[in-house]
Scaffold this active site. Sequence first.
Site, PDB file in Angstrom:
ATOM      1  N   ALA A  12      22.828  14.451  22.533  1.00  0.00           N
ATOM      2  CA  ALA A  12      23.949  13.671  21.994  1.00  0.00           C
ATOM      3  C   ALA A  12      23.513  12.945  20.730  1.00  0.00           C
ATOM      4  O   ALA A  12      23.689  11.739  20.597  1.00  0.00           O
ATOM      5  CB  ALA A  12      24.448  12.675  23.042  1.00  0.00           C
ATOM      6  N   CYS A 276      15.926  16.327   7.901  1.00  0.00           N
ATOM      7  CA  CYS A 276      15.888  17.797   7.854  1.00  0.00           C
ATOM      8  C   CYS A 276      15.033  18.400   6.742  1.00  0.00           C
ATOM      9  O   CYS A 276      14.202  19.264   7.016  1.00  0.00           O
ATOM     10  CB  CYS A 276      17.298  18.336   7.724  1.00  0.00           C
ATOM     11  SG  CYS A 276      18.278  18.015   9.184  1.00  0.00           S
TER      12      CYS A 276
HETATM   13  P1  NAD Z   1      18.619  13.545  17.434  1.00  0.00           P
HETATM   14  O1  NAD Z   1      17.229  13.131  17.682  1.00  0.00           O
HETATM   15  O2  NAD Z   1      19.607  12.602  16.836  1.00  0.00           O
HETATM   16  O3  NAD Z   1      19.277  14.022  18.824  1.00  0.00           O
HETATM   17  C1  NAD Z   1      18.655  14.845  19.752  1.00  0.00           C
HETATM   18  C2  NAD Z   1      18.985  14.337  21.155  1.00  0.00           C
HETATM   19  O4  NAD Z   1      18.513  15.278  22.114  1.00  0.00           O
HETATM   20  C3  NAD Z   1      18.330  13.013  21.514  1.00  0.00           C
HETATM   21  O5  NAD Z   1      19.328  12.053  21.839  1.00  0.00           O
HETATM   22  C4  NAD Z   1      17.440  13.334  22.730  1.00  0.00           C
HETATM   23  O6  NAD Z   1      17.403  12.307  23.698  1.00  0.00           O
HETATM   24  C5  NAD Z   1      18.113  14.575  23.279  1.00  0.00           C
HETATM   25  N1  NAD Z   1      17.256  15.415  24.095  1.00  0.00           N
HETATM   26  C6  NAD Z   1      16.004  15.889  23.791  1.00  0.00           C
HETATM   27  N2  NAD Z   1      15.564  16.680  24.795  1.00  0.00           N
HETATM   28  C7  NAD Z   1      16.535  16.719  25.738  1.00  0.00           C
HETATM   29  C8  NAD Z   1      16.663  17.387  26.989  1.00  0.00           C
HETATM   30  N3  NAD Z   1      15.699  18.210  27.435  1.00  0.00           N
HETATM   31  N4  NAD Z   1      17.789  17.183  27.714  1.00  0.00           N
HETATM   32  C9  NAD Z   1      18.780  16.373  27.240  1.00  0.00           C
HETATM   33  N5  NAD Z   1      18.718  15.732  26.067  1.00  0.00           N
HETATM   34  C10 NAD Z   1      17.605  15.913  25.307  1.00  0.00           C
HETATM   35  O7  NAD Z   1      18.544  14.862  16.563  1.00  0.00           O
HETATM   36  P2  NAD Z   1      19.661  15.448  15.554  1.00  0.00           P
HETATM   37  O8  NAD Z   1      19.558  14.783  14.246  1.00  0.00           O
HETATM   38  O9  NAD Z   1      20.966  15.508  16.270  1.00  0.00           O
HETATM   39  O10 NAD Z   1      19.106  16.911  15.359  1.00  0.00           O
HETATM   40  C11 NAD Z   1      19.180  17.883  16.391  1.00  0.00           C
HETATM   41  C12 NAD Z   1      18.832  19.240  15.813  1.00  0.00           C
HETATM   42  O11 NAD Z   1      19.800  19.601  14.825  1.00  0.00           O
HETATM   43  C13 NAD Z   1      17.480  19.303  15.116  1.00  0.00           C
HETATM   44  O12 NAD Z   1      16.909  20.562  15.374  1.00  0.00           O
HETATM   45  C14 NAD Z   1      17.840  19.184  13.647  1.00  0.00           C
HETATM   46  O13 NAD Z   1      16.900  19.827  12.829  1.00  0.00           O
HETATM   47  C15 NAD Z   1      19.155  19.906  13.582  1.00  0.00           C
HETATM   48  N6  NAD Z   1      20.043  19.471  12.483  1.00  0.00           N
HETATM   49  C16 NAD Z   1      20.163  18.151  12.145  1.00  0.00           C
HETATM   50  C17 NAD Z   1      21.042  17.760  11.144  1.00  0.00           C
HETATM   51  C18 NAD Z   1      21.201  16.317  10.766  1.00  0.00           C
HETATM   52  O14 NAD Z   1      21.846  16.034   9.767  1.00  0.00           O
HETATM   53  N7  NAD Z   1      20.662  15.368  11.500  1.00  0.00           N
HETATM   54  C19 NAD Z   1      21.820  18.720  10.504  1.00  0.00           C
HETATM   55  C20 NAD Z   1      21.682  20.052  10.870  1.00  0.00           C
HETATM   56  C21 NAD Z   1      20.790  20.416  11.869  1.00  0.00           C
HETATM   57  C1  UDX Z   2      20.886  18.138   4.840  1.00  0.00           C
HETATM   58  C2  UDX Z   2      21.710  19.363   4.401  1.00  0.00           C
HETATM   59  O1  UDX Z   2      22.499  19.030   3.246  1.00  0.00           O
HETATM   60  C3  UDX Z   2      22.615  19.815   5.526  1.00  0.00           C
HETATM   61  O2  UDX Z   2      23.326  20.989   5.155  1.00  0.00           O
HETATM   62  C4  UDX Z   2      21.770  20.077   6.740  1.00  0.00           C
HETATM   63  O3  UDX Z   2      22.588  20.466   7.808  1.00  0.00           O
HETATM   64  C5  UDX Z   2      20.952  18.857   7.115  1.00  0.00           C
HETATM   65  O4  UDX Z   2      20.155  18.441   6.006  1.00  0.00           O
HETATM   66  P1  UDX Z   2      21.353  15.526   5.095  1.00  0.00           P
HETATM   67  O5  UDX Z   2      19.872  15.422   5.126  1.00  0.00           O
HETATM   68  O6  UDX Z   2      22.129  14.887   6.173  1.00  0.00           O
HETATM   69  O7  UDX Z   2      21.789  17.063   5.085  1.00  0.00           O
HETATM   70  O8  UDX Z   2      21.910  14.950   3.699  1.00  0.00           O
HETATM   71  P2  UDX Z   2      21.919  15.518   2.199  1.00  0.00           P
HETATM   72  O9  UDX Z   2      23.230  15.191   1.603  1.00  0.00           O
HETATM   73  O10 UDX Z   2      21.501  16.922   2.112  1.00  0.00           O
HETATM   74  O11 UDX Z   2      20.835  14.599   1.470  1.00  0.00           O
HETATM   75  C6  UDX Z   2      19.445  14.713   1.754  1.00  0.00           C
HETATM   76  C7  UDX Z   2      18.663  13.831   0.810  1.00  0.00           C
HETATM   77  O12 UDX Z   2      18.707  14.338  -0.521  1.00  0.00           O
HETATM   78  C8  UDX Z   2      19.189  12.403   0.717  1.00  0.00           C
HETATM   79  O13 UDX Z   2      18.112  11.502   0.683  1.00  0.00           O
HETATM   80  C9  UDX Z   2      19.964  12.400  -0.576  1.00  0.00           C
HETATM   81  O14 UDX Z   2      20.071  11.124  -1.138  1.00  0.00           O
HETATM   82  C10 UDX Z   2      19.095  13.316  -1.422  1.00  0.00           C
HETATM   83  N1  UDX Z   2      19.823  13.948  -2.548  1.00  0.00           N
HETATM   84  C11 UDX Z   2      20.892  14.766  -2.320  1.00  0.00           C
HETATM   85  C12 UDX Z   2      19.376  13.743  -3.855  1.00  0.00           C
HETATM   86  O15 UDX Z   2      18.401  13.029  -4.078  1.00  0.00           O
HETATM   87  N2  UDX Z   2      20.034  14.357  -4.881  1.00  0.00           N
HETATM   88  C13 UDX Z   2      21.106  15.175  -4.685  1.00  0.00           C
HETATM   89  O16 UDX Z   2      21.642  15.705  -5.673  1.00  0.00           O
HETATM   90  C14 UDX Z   2      21.551  15.384  -3.359  1.00  0.00           C
END
Ligand code: NAD
Ligand code: UDX
Length: 477
Positions: A12, A276
């Site tokens: 979540a 990421c």
């Molecule tokens: P997050 O740490 O916010 O959330 C992950 C959650 O999973 C945590 O709340 C944790 O308690 C739970 N969890 C872990 N193991 C578990 C288990 N075995 N059972 C139940 N719950 C469990 O992470 P996030 O930012 O949501 O990222 C999740 C994935 O999505 C990562 O692989 C990340 O690279 C990818 N991702 C993140 C973003 C972003 O913008 N944050 C965007 C695209 C992809």
């Molecule tokens: C990124 C990807 O954009 C998204 O598609 C993926 O799913 C998760 O990783 P996020 O990290 O949430 O998303 O934000 P993003 O808008 O990509 O910005 C990442 C970092 O780059 C930030 O620190 C932002 O300030 C910086 N950034 C972005 C710059 O410095 N310059 C830019 O032109 C754009």
Amino acid sequence: HITIKSICCIGAGYVGGPTCAVIAYKNPHIKVTIVDLNAARIAAWNSDELPIYEPGLDDVVKSTRGKNLFFSTDVDGGILEADLIFVSVNTPTKIKGVGAGFAADLGYVESATRKIAEVAKSDKIVVEKSTVPCRTAQSMRYILEANAKPDIHFDILSNPEFLAEGTAISDLFYPDRVLIGSLDTERGRSAAASLADVYAGWVTRDQIITMNLWSSELSKLAANALLAQRISSINALSAICEATGADIDEVSYACGLDSRIGPKFLKASVGFGGSCFQKDILNLVYLSESLHLPEVAAYWKQVVEMNEYQKRRFTNRVISSLFNTLTAKKIAIFGFAFKKDTGDTRESPAITLVNYFREEKAYISIYDPKVEESQVWMDLTEPGVVDETEAVKKQVSIAADPYEAAAGADAIVICTEWNDFKETVLDYEKIYASMKKPAFIFDGRLILDAKKVSQIGFKVETIGRPRTTFVQSKDFE
Ligand code: NAD
Ligand code: UDX
């Protein structure tokens, strides 16, 4: 193919929460249960104060929660009930062991996968939503098949998420594309069609693209690497601008008008942050090395190295402008989140900058509109037996508003591009009056109209623009 009636999302977090809330919102006929081991996080999802700040998220959650969207710690119950399970757990960079510092820690993915195999009593479509190294779906399939009860089938899909924080809801409502990877078998294609139907609740069919599992997994790492590479490229050029008199905003505008280049992701900054980019590039570096492709690994690694250089370079500019010493000076940090419109601080450049300033014995006052105070202390201390918070508090304080942060300060350093910091929103005259003189502003995000604020009296130094103030020794930079 089957019609999905019940979905469970394991994890979540920043991805699982918004993504599955939107799926529930757009598909009122599907029951969506988001489960997590973290009870506090689930309690927050069930409260009025959601655990993450994301514009538009409140409305989506409040209109679906308790109807067809549920948050629970009952992982087993969620798995049992679902036709389709998203695995959206964290995949941080490994800090110990083989591949430490580069490879993704797949421990959470594996334990969620094992849990599904252990609990499931009917066929499931298991969807890899977390960002994972190429071929992780294969490992998940082995684990599921090796542990499945007789006559139970699992189909594995890869469905990477492209939302960016701060714009998650609009990215989910209007995605550029939805990517589904599957095995090239009848079962695989049929599982992909079932998931495609879920997205077709609001996304046009031509935007839902399908491909093989490995292409799908690699596309996610590739997209993040390409985006981050653009930022490192523009940041590398910003260093040239500062040394020559060119202006990075003008260079980026000129280049971005070329339709082959395009204008997005060309904003110079103090460095990219977020959970990421760095993690996924390091993951790609590790993958390249494992595949005996050292030149490819070195190429991508440089994107991260340039980002580190940018933070160091900006810090050096602050130090040299402030007459080569920060000792006992007060620095106001405007923005601690890694970008605007989020309270997330993971890999935020502000953390690195504050740590550098602490090493220079400065006093630092931080203001961010959304970051929780407890989060700042966690980010500025190393996890360990000894709690370092009190030691950090000798040098760092947290301000309730930007005016308090800047009062008595020698310099303001803008680390996050919050609209709140623009000269059209903040009263910079009032801020100037309260600061030590000469009063400096270091704009690490190119958000200020430098001319206007310098007319007030500020010495303004902007990333990607030539130095405007006195410098004692060029060697220092
Ligand atoms: P997050 O740490 O916010 O959330 C992950 C959650 O999973 C945590 O709340 C944790 O308690 C739970 N969890 C872990 N193991 C578990 C288990 N075995 N059972 C139940 N719950 C469990 O992470 P996030 O930012 O949501 O990222 C999740 C994935 O999505 C990562 O692989 C990340 O690279 C990818 N991702 C993140 C973003 C972003 O913008 N944050 C965007 C695209 C992809
Ligand atoms: C990124 C990807 O954009 C998204 O598609 C993926 O799913 C998760 O990783 P996020 O990290 O949430 O998303 O934000 P993003 O808008 O990509 O910005 C990442 C970092 O780059 C930030 O620190 C932002 O300030 C910086 N950034 C972005 C710059 O410095 N310059 C830019 O032109 C754009």
